[in-house]
Structures are given as structure tokens and as C-alpha cells.
Design an enzyme around this catalytic site. Sequence first.
Site, PDB file in Angstrom:
ATOM      1  CG  ASP A 137      -0.208   0.032   2.524  1.00  0.00           C
ATOM      2  OD1 ASP A 137       1.027   0.193   2.528  1.00  0.00           O
ATOM      3  OD2 ASP A 137      -0.872  -0.087   3.560  1.00  0.00           O
ATOM      4  N   GLY A 167      -0.612   5.819   2.988  1.00  0.00           N
ATOM      5  CA  GLY A 167      -1.584   6.879   3.290  1.00  0.00           C
ATOM      6  C   GLY A 167      -2.534   6.499   4.412  1.00  0.00           C
ATOM      7  CG  ASP A 202      -5.968  -5.414   1.881  1.00  0.00           C
ATOM      8  OD1 ASP A 202      -6.610  -4.674   1.112  1.00  0.00           O
ATOM      9  OD2 ASP A 202      -5.612  -5.054   3.016  1.00  0.00           O
ATOM     10  CB  CYS A 233     -10.741 -27.706   7.337  1.00  0.00           C
ATOM     11  SG  CYS A 233      -9.423 -26.513   6.999  1.00  0.00           S
ATOM     12  CB  CYS A 263      -5.811 -25.877   7.175  1.00  0.00           C
ATOM     13  SG  CYS A 263      -6.286 -25.948   8.907  1.00  0.00           S
ATOM     14  CB  CYS A 313      -8.504 -28.875  10.205  1.00  0.00           C
ATOM     15  SG  CYS A 313      -9.312 -27.336  10.686  1.00  0.00           S
ATOM     16  CG  HIS A 350      -8.894 -23.002  10.405  1.00  0.00           C
ATOM     17  ND1 HIS A 350      -9.352 -24.104   9.699  1.00  0.00           N
ATOM     18  CD2 HIS A 350      -9.962 -22.158  10.517  1.00  0.00           C
ATOM     19  CE1 HIS A 350     -10.636 -23.933   9.417  1.00  0.00           C
ATOM     20  NE2 HIS A 350     -11.036 -22.770   9.899  1.00  0.00           N
TER      21      HIS A 350
HETATM   22 ZN   LIG Z   1      -8.589 -25.909   9.053  1.00  0.00          ZN
END
Ligand SMILES: [Zn+2]
Length: 371
Positions: A92, A95, A268, A306, A308, A311, A337
Amino acid sequence: MFDFKVIAKSQTCRARAGILQTAHGVVETPVFMPVGTRGSVKSVSPEELLAAGARIILGNTYHLYLRPGCDVISRFAGLHQFMHWDGPILTDSGGFQVFSLAKLAKISEEGVTFQSHLDGSSHLLTPTKVIDIQNCLGADIIMCLDDCIQYPATREDSLAALEITTKWAQRCKQAWQETKNGRNALFGIVQGGMFRDLREQSAEELMKIDFPGYAVGGLSVGEPTEVMLEMADDTLPNLPETKPRYIMGVGTPENLIELVALGTDMFDCVLPTRNARNGQMFTQHGTVNISNAQYKGDTEPLEPGCECYTCRHYSRAYLRHLYMARELLAYRLNTIHNIHYFIRFMKQIREAIVADEFESFRKTFYRKLEN
Ligand SMILES: [Zn+2]
């Protein structure tokens, strides 16, 4: 080095899927960019980010300029090497942080003067300087300096901020062209407060200057969600179809899917990472507060199914225990996660757009949230 192509469009709304080409690789859009404020996405390593599915991250110019400073980062030829992240980076302009964090921010046509929130030292950010700093950081996508006003703001103040944003955008474009290294793309930022016609005016003025991409700033600053969506709904169609459109600093999964429906390509937000550190976890069935007593002996993973790292290996009971004991690993596992959830969600949205099943995906998303 920079290119954007829309590869699929929904037949029922303005949602679209695209491919963004940068000097550090390809990004499929719509995309969510985790925020690495000070050269680190808090509590996770670049390898963990990659494993969670992140392909592009954001760095904050204000923070990195003040600490460690460009003299240090330039020794590493930029942020990529400094922080060991090989993928695309967007920075960015600083600002937003100048107006929200620094003390005594004063605006003139020349730029904005402020005092560092770290040590009170005085600084002047001009459009040219903001481009120089971002070139030094070596980001793939860099942003114009813009005047971010508080919410609520009067029409008069919103207009004044818009006008200065346009003037700064012209000077940013000029500075960017003069220093152009062919490796980064400069985005303009639409302002205009919560006034439809001012947003339209801002978009028109920026398009005359002509940027490789456009962002919508000044949203999610405290206004009701309906107003945020209304502003996005009015602004996005005014921006060129062929360029990437980025809504800055938003938001919840519900916000993301609605903004994709309105034609947004990039997002974002600190939400997944910040909330992870506060024990708030995102799942397809809504948010989970991991500190709740009901998880004390819960042997299930946080979100069954999930994929990830968190998990796959840990239970709700363990995550709750770590969080209650303020163990450092809690921040890391929770963040992994939540980032994975946001990235997976955007990936599913993209697949739905490509298959032209966005509407049914949206319906299923809301239905699952309720149970
Ligand atoms: Zn997860």
C-alpha cells in the site's frame, strides 16, 4: 511483466474470474491477500502461508518505511529476499496508516507530513517519495498515495480529499513512469467518501490518468455494510472491464462474496489473521470462538473436512487449551486455519464462476452459515 485477463464471467451477476501475471508469478482472481504488515504475516512463516494456499501477500509501506527502513531493505534488493517470500507482493502507499496511526498528519498539495507513532520523528510523504519507497521495497503491485478521510465525512471534505487524491495520482503516475523498471504495476485509488457522484468523479479522473489497475479505498471505515456495498456497486462498473479491481481492507466472508458478485478481483484484510489471534475462527458454518467452554473436551478438528495443517492434526480441545494458556502455538495454528479458510473460500468462488454456478454457490454458502 504485468498483465490481467478475465477468463470467465458469471451470466447472472458481475462476478468474474481472471489471471493476474506479475514478475513473481501468476495469481488467479478473485483473490484474497493476507496482510504482512511489517514484513511478516503475523505468527506464520512463508512456507506455512504457501501451504495454506496464499499466493500473493500485502506489505505496509508506512510500517516498513519507518522500521526497518529502506536503507536496510535495499541491502536485500527488496522485501522478497528480506522476508523470504518469492511470490507476488502488493504494497500500500502508507496513506491509510498515516491517517490512522501517525500523529499530527497534515495535508498539503505537496504531500502529507506526520510524526512517527514509534518515536515522534517528523516525516514528509510525497507522491514521488511513496513511489520511491515502494520501488525500494520491490513490490509487484504498488499503490498511489491517497487521502483517506474519516467516516463520517461531509461532502465538502470528501470532495477535497478526492481532488487531492487525483493530483497525487497524477504525480505518482509520473514518478512511476520515470522510475519504471518494468517489474511493477501502479494502481490508482478511488476515493469520494460515501457520495455516489464523487466516487464516479474520482473513477473518471483516475481513468484519464490511466493505470494498470484500480483500487477502491475508503470503504469499511465504519459505515454500515449496505452503504459499503452501495458504494462498491456504483464504483466498480465505472472502472475498466479489462483492468483488475481491488477493494482495499474488506472484509468478512459475506462481504467478500457480495463484492465478488459486484465485480471485485482482489481483496486484503487483517480479519482472518487478527481474529485468529483473538480466538475467533472462520468455518463454513460460521465463526467459532475457540475459548468457549463447550470445546474443552471436544476431540473433533476445528472444521471437519478442512485440509489445513491445523485441522489435519489438532482437536478443538487442544486449540482451546493452547488459546486459554496463551501458548504461542495458538496464534500460529489459528492463523493457519483462518488463512486457509479465506483462500479456500475464494478458490471455491472462482471455481463456481468458471462453472457458471456462482448463484447456487452463493445460496449454499449462506445456507451453510446458518446451521
Ligand atoms: Zn482448518
